[in-house]
Write an enzyme that holds these catalytic residues in place. Structure first.
Site, mmCIF file in Angstrom:
data_model
loop_
_atom_site.group_PDB
_atom_site.id
_atom_site.type_symbol
_atom_site.label_atom_id
_atom_site.label_comp_id
_atom_site.label_asym_id
_atom_site.label_seq_id
_atom_site.Cartn_x
_atom_site.Cartn_y
_atom_site.Cartn_z
ATOM 1 N N ALA A 6 0.834 -1.205 0.000
ATOM 2 C CA ALA A 6 0.000 0.000 0.000
ATOM 3 C C ALA A 6 0.868 1.253 0.000
ATOM 4 O O ALA A 6 0.600 2.213 -0.733
ATOM 5 C CB ALA A 6 -0.938 0.001 1.209
ATOM 6 N N TYR A 7 1.906 1.255 0.824
ATOM 7 C CA TYR A 7 2.805 2.408 0.886
ATOM 8 C C TYR A 7 3.493 2.613 -0.457
ATOM 9 O O TYR A 7 3.591 3.743 -0.956
ATOM 10 C CB TYR A 7 3.830 2.193 2.001
ATOM 11 C CG TYR A 7 4.683 3.402 2.313
ATOM 12 C CD1 TYR A 7 4.201 4.418 3.136
ATOM 13 C CD2 TYR A 7 5.970 3.520 1.800
ATOM 14 C CE1 TYR A 7 4.980 5.520 3.438
ATOM 15 C CE2 TYR A 7 6.751 4.622 2.096
ATOM 16 C CZ TYR A 7 6.256 5.616 2.909
ATOM 17 O OH TYR A 7 7.040 6.712 3.206
ATOM 18 N N ALA A 8 3.961 1.516 -1.063
ATOM 19 C CA ALA A 8 4.618 1.613 -2.372
ATOM 20 C C ALA A 8 3.658 2.166 -3.420
ATOM 21 O O ALA A 8 4.034 3.015 -4.241
ATOM 22 C CB ALA A 8 5.153 0.253 -2.794
ATOM 23 N N SER B 271 1.048 4.059 -2.887
ATOM 24 C CA SER B 271 0.747 5.456 -2.597
ATOM 25 C C SER B 271 1.897 6.368 -3.008
ATOM 26 O O SER B 271 1.678 7.448 -3.561
ATOM 27 C CB SER B 271 0.421 5.641 -1.112
ATOM 28 O OG SER B 271 1.564 5.492 -0.283
ATOM 29 N N LYS B 272 3.126 5.958 -2.756
ATOM 30 C CA LYS B 272 4.266 6.816 -3.080
ATOM 31 C C LYS B 272 4.596 6.789 -4.564
ATOM 32 O O LYS B 272 5.047 7.790 -5.131
ATOM 33 C CB LYS B 272 5.484 6.408 -2.241
ATOM 34 C CG LYS B 272 5.290 6.677 -0.755
ATOM 35 C CD LYS B 272 4.956 8.129 -0.450
ATOM 36 C CE LYS B 272 4.862 8.415 1.032
ATOM 37 N NZ LYS B 272 4.579 9.836 1.342
#
Length: 264
Positions: free
Chosen positions: A168-170, A172-173
């Protein structure tokens, strides 16, 4: 021709900063204030006033806290109207707030995916949109040099890489990197520069799990050409550069501050 040091001055400007209570965001807020800007801090509550107090007491700039929960879209939409109704006129936006959730990808929960994407990507888009709409609605005579404002989004090395246990972080970024380019394409000709800063491995609370994992830490350190984890102060120059006239012909860029990691 302007003196080169004056190009970095933010005197008379007001910056709107999310994620400014600690770590990279706090260092960026201090840097903008040191360069002459007044600071509006978007926080989920007012229990932490350390950044505001230091800006006022040590740096002699004005500072305010606006309370908003970034996972609440209506609250995010209301930030700019609330500030402008108080007579504040921000011309710099720094989107630094972000959250992290770690799980093996095959077990990653829907609710954590939704929360990370909402805070790290959707709220950034909404705030950028509302901020730009406000700047574009102001009379052109307020901007005699044609430059209306600057937006600086905070990405990650995961704008470019996939990470481990952080889908999810990947996502989003990665989205922040592309969003920055898309918004620049729409707005730079209208006087709004849009750029991003991509931190490398920085010794902040978000990376405590990595720092405490001896094997991961050793692997990370072995690859950083600078030979050390970064620290929040490493971002002070980058954010002032992108917020100031020094970067007036720079837009749509994702600037890595990573000790050489991406060049390895």
């Amino acid at each position: 021709m302007a003196d080169v040091m004056s190009l970095f001055s933010l005197s008379g400007k007001t910056a709107l900063v999310t994620g400014g209570t600690r770590g990279i965001g706090q260092a960026m807020a201090f840097a903008l204030a040191e360069a002459g800007a007044d600071i509006i801090l978007v926080q989920r509550d007012t229990t932490n006033t350390s950044t505001k107090d230091e800006i006022i007491n040590r740096l002699g700039r004005k500072a305010w806290i606006h309370v908003a929960e970034l996972s609440d879209r209506q609250a995010v939409k209301g930030i700019v109207p609330a500030l402008t109704s108080q007579g504040l006129k921000p011309e710099i936006l720094v989107n630094c707030a972000g959250i992290q959730r770690r799980h093996p990808a095959e077990k990653f929960p829907d609710e954590d995916w939704d929360e990370v994407l909402e805070v790290n990507l959707s709220s950034v888009f909404i705030l950028c949109r509302e901020f730009a709409a406000y700047l574009l609605a102001r009379d052109a005579s307020e901007f005699p040099q044609g430059h209306r404002g600057s937006i600086i989004n905070v990405g990650s090395l995961l704008c470019f890489q996939g990470g481990i246990t952080v889908p999810a972080y990947a996502a989003s970024k990665g989205g922040i990197g592309q969003l920055t380019k898309a918004l620049s394409n729409d707005w730079v000709a209208k006087g709004i520069n849009v750029n991003a800063i991509a931190p490398g491995y920085i010794a902040t609370d978000m990376n405590t799990a990595l720092i405490n994992d001896a094997d991961r830490n050793a692997g990370i350190m072995a690859r950083i050409p600078a030979g050390r984890w970064g620290n929040p102060e490493d971002f002070k120059g980058a954010v002032v550069y992108l917020a100031s006239r020094a970067s007036s012909y720079v837009s749509g860029e994702v600037l890595t501050v990573d000790g050489g990691w991406m060049g390895r």
